[in-house]
Design a protein around this motif. Structure first.
Motif, PDB file in Angstrom:
ATOM      1  N   UNK A 101      17.499 -37.090  -6.430  1.00 36.41           N
ATOM      2  CA  UNK A 101      17.598 -37.985  -7.582  1.00 36.41           C
ATOM      3  C   UNK A 101      18.675 -37.513  -8.547  1.00 36.41           C
ATOM      4  N   UNK A 102      19.189 -38.449  -9.316  1.00 39.72           N
ATOM      5  CA  UNK A 102      20.167 -38.131 -10.353  1.00 39.72           C
ATOM      6  C   UNK A 102      19.489 -38.160 -11.724  1.00 39.72           C
ATOM      7  N   UNK A 103      19.870 -37.291 -12.632  1.00 40.38           N
ATOM      8  CA  UNK A 103      20.861 -36.216 -12.483  1.00 40.38           C
ATOM      9  C   UNK A 103      20.327 -35.071 -11.631  1.00 40.38           C
ATOM     10  N   UNK A 104      21.197 -34.157 -11.232  1.00 41.81           N
ATOM     11  CA  UNK A 104      20.805 -33.030 -10.395  1.00 41.81           C
ATOM     12  C   UNK A 104      19.659 -32.255 -11.034  1.00 41.81           C
ATOM     13  N   UNK A 105      18.730 -31.837 -10.198  1.00 41.92           N
ATOM     14  CA  UNK A 105      17.597 -31.069 -10.696  1.00 41.92           C
ATOM     15  C   UNK A 105      17.266 -29.922  -9.772  1.00 41.92           C
ATOM     16  N   UNK A 106      16.206 -29.199 -10.110  1.00 40.14           N
ATOM     17  CA  UNK A 106      15.778 -28.068  -9.295  1.00 40.14           C
ATOM     18  C   UNK A 106      14.601 -28.426  -8.391  1.00 40.14           C
ATOM     19  N   UNK A 107      14.178 -29.696  -8.423  1.00 44.61           N
ATOM     20  CA  UNK A 107      13.069 -30.138  -7.587  1.00 44.61           C
ATOM     21  C   UNK A 107      11.743 -30.213  -8.303  1.00 44.61           C
ATOM     22  N   UNK A 108      11.624 -29.532  -9.430  1.00 48.26           N
ATOM     23  CA  UNK A 108      10.329 -29.447 -10.108  1.00 48.26           C
ATOM     24  C   UNK A 108       9.835 -30.825 -10.557  1.00 48.26           C
ATOM     25  N   UNK A 109      10.743 -31.672 -11.049  1.00 48.77           N
ATOM     26  CA  UNK A 109      10.329 -33.001 -11.508  1.00 48.77           C
ATOM     27  C   UNK A 109       9.792 -33.833 -10.345  1.00 48.77           C
ATOM     28  N   UNK A 110      10.462 -33.737  -9.209  1.00 55.07           N
ATOM     29  CA  UNK A 110      10.043 -34.444  -7.998  1.00 55.07           C
ATOM     30  C   UNK A 110       8.679 -33.944  -7.534  1.00 55.07           C
ATOM     31  N   UNK A 111       8.530 -32.626  -7.423  1.00 55.42           N
ATOM     32  CA  UNK A 111       7.271 -32.050  -6.948  1.00 55.42           C
ATOM     33  C   UNK A 111       6.129 -32.342  -7.919  1.00 55.42           C
ATOM     34  N   UNK A 112       6.439 -32.314  -9.215  1.00 53.50           N
ATOM     35  CA  UNK A 112       5.414 -32.632 -10.211  1.00 53.50           C
ATOM     36  C   UNK A 112       4.909 -34.056 -10.017  1.00 53.50           C
ATOM     37  N   UNK A 113       5.843 -34.974  -9.839  1.00 52.18           N
ATOM     38  CA  UNK A 113       5.470 -36.374  -9.633  1.00 52.18           C
ATOM     39  C   UNK A 113       4.611 -36.524  -8.382  1.00 52.18           C
ATOM     40  N   UNK A 114       5.015 -35.902  -7.295  1.00 50.39           N
ATOM     41  CA  UNK A 114       4.275 -36.039  -6.042  1.00 50.39           C
ATOM     42  C   UNK A 114       2.878 -35.438  -6.147  1.00 50.39           C
ATOM     43  N   UNK A 115       2.754 -34.295  -6.805  1.00 53.22           N
ATOM     44  CA  UNK A 115       1.441 -33.678  -6.952  1.00 53.22           C
ATOM     45  C   UNK A 115       0.533 -34.515  -7.848  1.00 53.22           C
ATOM     46  N   UNK A 116       1.054 -34.926  -8.988  1.00 57.41           N
ATOM     47  CA  UNK A 116       0.193 -35.609  -9.952  1.00 57.41           C
ATOM     48  C   UNK A 116      -0.189 -37.009  -9.480  1.00 57.41           C
ATOM     49  N   UNK A 117       0.714 -37.697  -8.779  1.00 56.91           N
ATOM     50  CA  UNK A 117       0.391 -39.038  -8.294  1.00 56.91           C
ATOM     51  C   UNK A 117      -0.420 -38.999  -7.009  1.00 56.91           C
ATOM     52  N   UNK A 118      -0.016 -38.158  -6.068  1.00 56.63           N
ATOM     53  CA  UNK A 118      -0.639 -38.163  -4.742  1.00 56.63           C
ATOM     54  C   UNK A 118      -1.499 -36.924  -4.473  1.00 56.63           C
ATOM     55  N   UNK A 119      -0.968 -35.755  -4.823  1.00 54.98           N
ATOM     56  CA  UNK A 119      -1.671 -34.519  -4.484  1.00 54.98           C
ATOM     57  C   UNK A 119      -3.028 -34.390  -5.129  1.00 54.98           C
ATOM     58  N   UNK A 120      -3.146 -34.852  -6.369  1.00 55.28           N
ATOM     59  CA  UNK A 120      -4.442 -34.738  -7.045  1.00 55.28           C
ATOM     60  C   UNK A 120      -5.523 -35.566  -6.364  1.00 55.28           C
ATOM     61  N   UNK A 121      -5.125 -36.507  -5.544  1.00 54.11           N
ATOM     62  CA  UNK A 121      -6.100 -37.325  -4.815  1.00 54.11           C
ATOM     63  C   UNK A 121      -6.546 -36.648  -3.518  1.00 54.11           C
ATOM     64  N   UNK A 122      -6.002 -35.462  -3.246  1.00 53.52           N
ATOM     65  CA  UNK A 122      -6.400 -34.730  -2.042  1.00 53.52           C
ATOM     66  C   UNK A 122      -7.175 -33.473  -2.383  1.00 53.52           C
TER      67      UNK A 122
END
Length: 225
Positions: A101-122
């Motif tokens: 995703x833009x702007x360049x990141x370290x991945x934390x924003x992506x991983x946070x989104x995936x965990x909070x939206x999907x991971x918490x349901x597991x």
């Protein structure tokens, strides 16, 4: 799909949002994406701060789903992402689960989104560390790019029969998969995301009870990266 930082490839194509307060689900969609297709759209992409990712399928997410095609979401807002809990996995995540995703990141924003939206349901099956570690193990288990290369299907900008791609992956992992395509600026249908069904424990590939609607042509391009 829009290459935005927070909505970065967030949802099952054609899926229906289910309950937001349940940890019960039937299976996981393990989703791998081809970076060459993600970047070859009008939205473009940005390489992560760690540099250009390897020319390999990257993890998009591990998504709890119901057999009817709906899915739970944002199940526990009190269980937020904590980078310190996956400190031993960060190097592997940068390689195997990179953000584009833009702007360049370290991945934390992506991983946070995936965990909070999907991971918490597991959470009934996987805690935060297990969730990310499980996804990394599944990526290695699928070995998707090598499976395709073994069948003569390579990221060389050529077009391949969709059925040949599906057959090759089924031959490698043992089960049918769902495939989602995107379209480049010229309108070419491209191999974009592969949806592999996984049991609730996150350890075994299983037969899918529902598939995403992938909008793929009979022949699709496998773009270079």
């Amino acid at each position: 799909m829009v290459a935005a930082a927070v909505v970065e490839q967030c949802c099952v194509p054609g899926g229906v949002l289910g309950s937001t307060n349940t940890e019960e689900f039937d299976f996981f969609f393990f989703v791998l994406q081809w970076p060459g297709s993600y970047c070859d759209t009008k939205n473009h992409c940005c390489y992560p701060k760690s540099g250009k990712p390897a020319a390999d399928f990257g993890i998009h997410g591990l998504w709890p789903n119901y057999n009817d095609g709906s899915y739970p979401s944002n199940c526990n807002p009190d269980n937020s992402f904590d980078k310190s809990e996956i400190s031993d996995l960060l190097s592997s995540l940068e390689k195997g689960w990179p953000t584009l995703a833009c702007p360049s990141g370290d991945g934390v924003k992506f991983w946070t989104h995936e965990w909070e939206k999907h991971g918490t349901c597991s959470e009934s099956q996987l805690d935060l560390h297990d969730y990310f570690e499980t996804a990394l193990k599944l990526k290695n288990q699928a070995n998707l790019l090598q499976t395709l290369k073994d069948a003569g299907i390579k990221p060389d900008d050529e077009f391949y029969d969709m059925e040949s791609i599906k057959d090759a992956i089924k031959g490698g992992i043992g089960y049918e998969v769902g495939i989602e395509c995107n379209h480049d600026a010229s309108g070419n249908s491209q191999l974009y995301q592969v949806f592999i069904c996984v049991d609730k424990s996150g350890t075994e590939f299983v037969e899918c009870t529902t598939m995403p609607r992938g909008r793929c042509a009979s022949k699709v391009q496998f773009p270079s990266f």
